[in-house]
Design a protein around this motif. Sequence first.
Motif, PDB file in Angstrom:
ATOM      1  N   UNK A   1       0.732  -1.061  -0.278  1.00 33.69           N
ATOM      2  CA  UNK A   1      -0.426   0.118   0.199  1.00 33.69           C
ATOM      3  C   UNK A   1       0.879   1.506  -0.410  1.00 33.69           C
ATOM      4  N   UNK A   2       1.624   1.019   1.274  1.00 30.18           N
ATOM      5  CA  UNK A   2       3.000   2.384   1.085  1.00 30.18           C
ATOM      6  C   UNK A   2       3.786   2.922  -1.054  1.00 30.18           C
ATOM      7  N   UNK A   3       3.644   1.201  -0.722  1.00 31.77           N
ATOM      8  CA  UNK A   3       4.560   1.794  -2.308  1.00 31.77           C
ATOM      9  C   UNK A   3       3.551   2.253  -3.267  1.00 31.77           C
ATOM     10  N   UNK A   4       2.773   1.442  -3.300  1.00 30.22           N
ATOM     11  CA  UNK A   4       2.025   1.763  -5.083  1.00 30.22           C
ATOM     12  C   UNK A   4       1.087   2.847  -4.100  1.00 30.22           C
ATOM     13  N   UNK A   5       1.122   3.521  -2.763  1.00 30.00           N
ATOM     14  CA  UNK A   5      -0.028   4.667  -2.632  1.00 30.00           C
ATOM     15  C   UNK A   5      -1.204   4.354  -3.645  1.00 30.00           C
ATOM     16  N   UNK A   6      -1.724   2.615  -2.940  1.00 26.49           N
ATOM     17  CA  UNK A   6      -3.058   2.399  -3.118  1.00 26.49           C
ATOM     18  C   UNK A   6      -3.271   0.976  -2.175  1.00 26.49           C
ATOM     19  N   UNK A   7      -4.826   1.739  -1.469  1.00 27.51           N
ATOM     20  CA  UNK A   7      -5.178   0.424  -0.623  1.00 27.51           C
ATOM     21  C   UNK A   7      -7.040  -0.325  -1.022  1.00 27.51           C
TER      22      UNK A   7
END
Length: 215
Positions: free
Chosen positions: A83-89
């Motif tokens: 989530x932190x790497x892709x900026x997606x949750x």
Amino acid sequence: MKEDELKIEFEILIEEIHGFKNPARIKIKDGKLLKEFGNILNDSKFTDVTIITADKKELRAHKNILAARSKVFEAMFDHELEESKLNQVYINDFNEEVIRQMLQYSYTGKLTKLDDLNADLLAIAHKYELQELEEMCVNSLLEKLSIETAAEAFKLGDLYTYQILKESAVNMMKQHAASWIREDASNEPQVLVNISEIITNLQKLKEAEDCKDEQ
């Protein structure tokens, strides 16, 4: 001193007045901060994370605000997770409406659909460790408690360990079930199902407690 002169002597005592407050004030409008944070939520400017809902909708948000409100989000963004790497949750267990309400609470502390979504909001609050939101949901469930909703309230209280919900649901049944069955049972059979569910759940809890005592 001349005979036609009058001399008057007096003392002036000056005391410090403690606690004096100037009554003049500029009137400050309440709620300005909350309104501005609400505007931040509704404006995608400077957002840095996308939340993808169960119904495939994308909601933009700010990591720092989510992390400040939720220890779960903080851990998610603070470590080298996907989530932190892709900026997606991806939140696959809640739809857009529920997540929007959770975000609204996270940014402003307010909710617009608490009573309509209290069960779902309780679930998402528990998942992301939003304690105050959990308590708001429990209070909503208690305020709306009726013989029709008692079984659901009991199950939620058991699932999320809120004894007050379980006890209130049982008391509701004790107080109103007998009179309701005499008057309305033929018209609303679902309530009979609710009563049956509570009785079954109570029996299961008692059996579980008995097993613990024996061990």
